[in-house]
Write a protein that holds these residues in place. Structure first.
Motif, short mmCIF file in Angstrom:
data_model
loop_
_atom_site.label_atom_id
_atom_site.label_comp_id
_atom_site.label_asym_id
_atom_site.label_seq_id
_atom_site.Cartn_x
_atom_site.Cartn_y
_atom_site.Cartn_z
N UNK A 40 0.84 -1.20 0.00
CA UNK A 40 0.00 0.00 0.00
C UNK A 40 0.87 1.24 0.00
N UNK A 41 0.39 2.26 -0.69
CA UNK A 41 1.10 3.53 -0.79
C UNK A 41 0.27 4.59 -0.08
N UNK A 42 0.91 5.40 0.73
CA UNK A 42 0.23 6.49 1.42
C UNK A 42 0.78 7.80 0.87
N UNK A 43 -0.11 8.68 0.44
CA UNK A 43 0.28 9.95 -0.19
C UNK A 43 -0.14 11.09 0.72
N UNK A 44 0.78 12.03 0.95
CA UNK A 44 0.48 13.23 1.72
C UNK A 44 -0.30 14.18 0.82
N UNK A 45 -1.54 14.51 1.21
CA UNK A 45 -2.37 15.40 0.40
C UNK A 45 -2.46 16.80 1.01
N UNK A 46 -1.65 17.07 2.00
CA UNK A 46 -1.58 18.41 2.59
C UNK A 46 -2.33 18.53 3.90
N UNK A 47 -1.93 19.51 4.68
CA UNK A 47 -2.54 19.79 5.98
C UNK A 47 -2.56 18.56 6.89
N UNK A 48 -1.56 17.71 6.77
CA UNK A 48 -1.46 16.53 7.62
C UNK A 48 -2.35 15.37 7.20
N UNK A 49 -3.12 15.56 6.14
CA UNK A 49 -4.00 14.49 5.67
C UNK A 49 -3.23 13.56 4.74
N UNK A 50 -3.58 12.29 4.81
CA UNK A 50 -2.94 11.29 3.96
C UNK A 50 -4.03 10.51 3.22
N UNK A 51 -3.68 10.05 2.04
CA UNK A 51 -4.58 9.24 1.24
C UNK A 51 -3.89 7.90 1.01
#
Length: 104
Positions: A40-51
């Motif tokens: 699984x890959x986790x992407x930082x989408x800004x403001x501490x949120x991850x996808x």
């Protein structure tokens, strides 16, 4: 949810639930990290949120146990629907035989 389903039924509308599988499972992986794929890959989408990218693996028995529990909790909430949409259309890279198995 019960009020919405009842409101719809009074107006001859059937609410069809959707539990999107095997993708769109970021919340599943957050609450049940043991179900997340090893790659699984986790992407930082800004403001501490991850996808989290990844999909449930239909080859794992613990995944099926989880899915059965979810469906057992959701299905009774929609007593007027003979159908449930399980998605699967946004899962890229999953072998076709896995998608066929999920759809049966």
């Amino acid at each position: 949810m019960a009020a919405l389903v009842a409101y719809a039924a009074e107006r001859f509308v059937t609410v069809v639930p959707e539990i999107d599988l095997p993708g769109h499972t970021a919340a599943v992986f957050r609450s049940h990290p043991e179900l997340a794929p090893a790659d699984a890959v986790s992407i930082d989408v800004g403001d501490g949120a991850r996808f989290d990218l990844g999909a449930l693996n239909p080859g794992r028995s613990e995944v099926w146990a989880f899915v059965e529990n979810v469906l057992d909790a959701v299905i009774p909430q929609f007593p007027h629907s003979a159908y449930m949409h399980i998605g699967g259309d946004e899962v890229f890279g999953m072998p076709e035989e896995a998608l066929i198995r999920i759809g049966t």
